[in-house]
Design a protein around this motif. Sequence first.
Motif, PDB file in Angstrom:
ATOM      1  N   VAL A  21       0.838  -1.196   0.000  1.00 29.16           N
ATOM      2  CA  VAL A  21       0.000   0.000   0.000  1.00 29.16           C
ATOM      3  C   VAL A  21       0.879   1.255   0.000  1.00 29.16           C
ATOM      4  CG1 VAL A  21      -1.601   1.368   1.405  1.00 29.16           C
ATOM      5  CG2 VAL A  21      -2.028  -1.055   1.041  1.00 29.16           C
ATOM      6  N   GLU A  22       1.975   1.162   0.769  1.00 30.80           N
ATOM      7  CA  GLU A  22       2.855   2.323   0.849  1.00 30.80           C
ATOM      8  C   GLU A  22       3.486   2.667  -0.492  1.00 30.80           C
ATOM      9  OE1 GLU A  22       4.591   3.860   4.430  1.00 30.80           O
ATOM     10  OE2 GLU A  22       6.361   2.766   3.796  1.00 30.80           O
ATOM     11  N   THR A  23       3.793   1.624  -1.300  1.00 24.08           N
ATOM     12  CA  THR A  23       4.373   1.909  -2.619  1.00 24.08           C
ATOM     13  C   THR A  23       3.334   2.567  -3.530  1.00 24.08           C
ATOM     14  OG1 THR A  23       3.784  -0.240  -3.561  1.00 24.08           O
ATOM     15  CG2 THR A  23       5.906  -0.093  -2.444  1.00 24.08           C
ATOM     16  N   VAL A  64      12.640  -8.793   3.998  1.00 22.82           N
ATOM     17  CA  VAL A  64      13.207  -9.639   2.942  1.00 22.82           C
ATOM     18  C   VAL A  64      12.162  -9.880   1.842  1.00 22.82           C
ATOM     19  CG1 VAL A  64      14.095 -11.944   2.424  1.00 22.82           C
ATOM     20  CG2 VAL A  64      14.907 -10.723   4.443  1.00 22.82           C
ATOM     21  N   LEU A  65      10.940 -10.210   2.243  1.00 21.04           N
ATOM     22  CA  LEU A  65       9.886 -10.470   1.248  1.00 21.04           C
ATOM     23  C   LEU A  65       9.538  -9.212   0.453  1.00 21.04           C
ATOM     24  CD1 LEU A  65       7.458 -12.852   3.167  1.00 21.04           C
ATOM     25  CD2 LEU A  65       8.992 -13.422   1.289  1.00 21.04           C
ATOM     26  N   ALA A  66       9.324  -8.107   1.171  1.00 19.43           N
ATOM     27  CA  ALA A  66       8.966  -6.856   0.494  1.00 19.43           C
ATOM     28  C   ALA A  66      10.103  -6.402  -0.410  1.00 19.43           C
ATOM     29  CB  ALA A  66       8.640  -5.766   1.516  1.00 19.43           C
ATOM     30  N   GLY A  67      11.348  -6.644   0.018  1.00 20.38           N
ATOM     31  CA  GLY A  67      12.508  -6.271  -0.784  1.00 20.38           C
ATOM     32  C   GLY A  67      12.520  -7.008  -2.107  1.00 20.38           C
ATOM     33  N   PHE A  68      12.244  -8.318  -2.063  1.00 18.38           N
ATOM     34  CA  PHE A  68      12.229  -9.095  -3.308  1.00 18.38           C
ATOM     35  C   PHE A  68      11.025  -8.737  -4.172  1.00 18.38           C
ATOM     36  CE2 PHE A  68      15.147 -12.175  -1.163  1.00 18.38           C
ATOM     37  CZ  PHE A  68      16.153 -12.074  -2.112  1.00 18.38           C
ATOM     38  N   LEU A  69       9.921  -8.404  -3.544  1.00 20.64           N
ATOM     39  CA  LEU A  69       8.695  -8.106  -4.298  1.00 20.64           C
ATOM     40  C   LEU A  69       8.714  -6.708  -4.902  1.00 20.64           C
ATOM     41  CD1 LEU A  69       5.960  -9.659  -1.983  1.00 20.64           C
ATOM     42  CD2 LEU A  69       6.511 -10.375  -4.299  1.00 20.64           C
ATOM     43  N   PHE A  70       9.053  -5.698  -4.087  1.00 20.41           N
ATOM     44  CA  PHE A  70       8.905  -4.315  -4.555  1.00 20.41           C
ATOM     45  C   PHE A  70      10.225  -3.568  -4.657  1.00 20.41           C
ATOM     46  CE2 PHE A  70       5.549  -5.267  -1.287  1.00 20.41           C
ATOM     47  CZ  PHE A  70       4.616  -5.752  -2.180  1.00 20.41           C
TER      48      PHE A  70
END
Lengths: 163, 119
Positions: A21-23, A64-70
Amino acid sequence: MKNRAAYFGVFTALALIFSYVETLIPINFGIPGVKLGLANLIIVIVLYQTGWREALLLSVTRIVLAGFLFGSLFSILYSLAGGLLSLAVMAFIKRYKGFSVIGVSIAGGVSHNVGQLAVAMLAVSTWQIGYYLPVLLIAGLLTGALIGFVSREVLKRIPERNM
Amino acid sequence: MKRNDWLLAAGILIVAVVLLCVPLFRGTQNGGSVSVMADGELFGTYSLGVDQTVDINGSNRLVISGGTARMEWADCPDQVCVHHREISLDGESIICLPNRVALAVEGRETDREVDGIAR
């Protein structure tokens, strides 16, 4: 608690959704790197509801997950520096009497920004970006207070549980 | 909010305001040159007095014109450095974290040389 894994999964999903949501929020504060830190809302709530171990696990998993995703591998590194320092400071301050969720969250927001700035200074070896410090301190104060205020309201309304 | 919350907030605010005032006492002035750091090493130093375009490792492009410097182009996804306002005062900087590139204004306006020193 027997549903520990299930609860942890739900919190991880929630934190990830907040990262996403933040992105989507197109707010540009005019200063590089200043964000609301919506995902920190979940971290603060878990810190209060269960404890720092769960909050730490959740924080690392989310970053780690958010880094790989966004994001990228680099953004994971910066996020970890901010996230881990922030959580350490919050867990430390929470043990002292006289601080409410809002104070703890403010300390978290400010230390998050300080941690990221420190890593950024090391990464580009340019001390001049230290000039951002006062701006980032105030930004961390405001976003931390906002997240803390929302956390307080949420904590009031959800039943206590131990994960 | 509890008492310590307010103390903490006030403390942070005071530190921030004091730090903000430091450049005021030092006096902000136009800088002489822009130093470019890439991957932790000095890429080059370019005079603000000379209009020029500098390609930084093919990943960023620095443009100096009219005594100010800005990042015109970067191949990174976030484009934070490209959107950053132009810099000209001593101590100002623009950073591109994904590419590990940083621009920083250094020196005095009187130090501006006709020929920039490129390394």
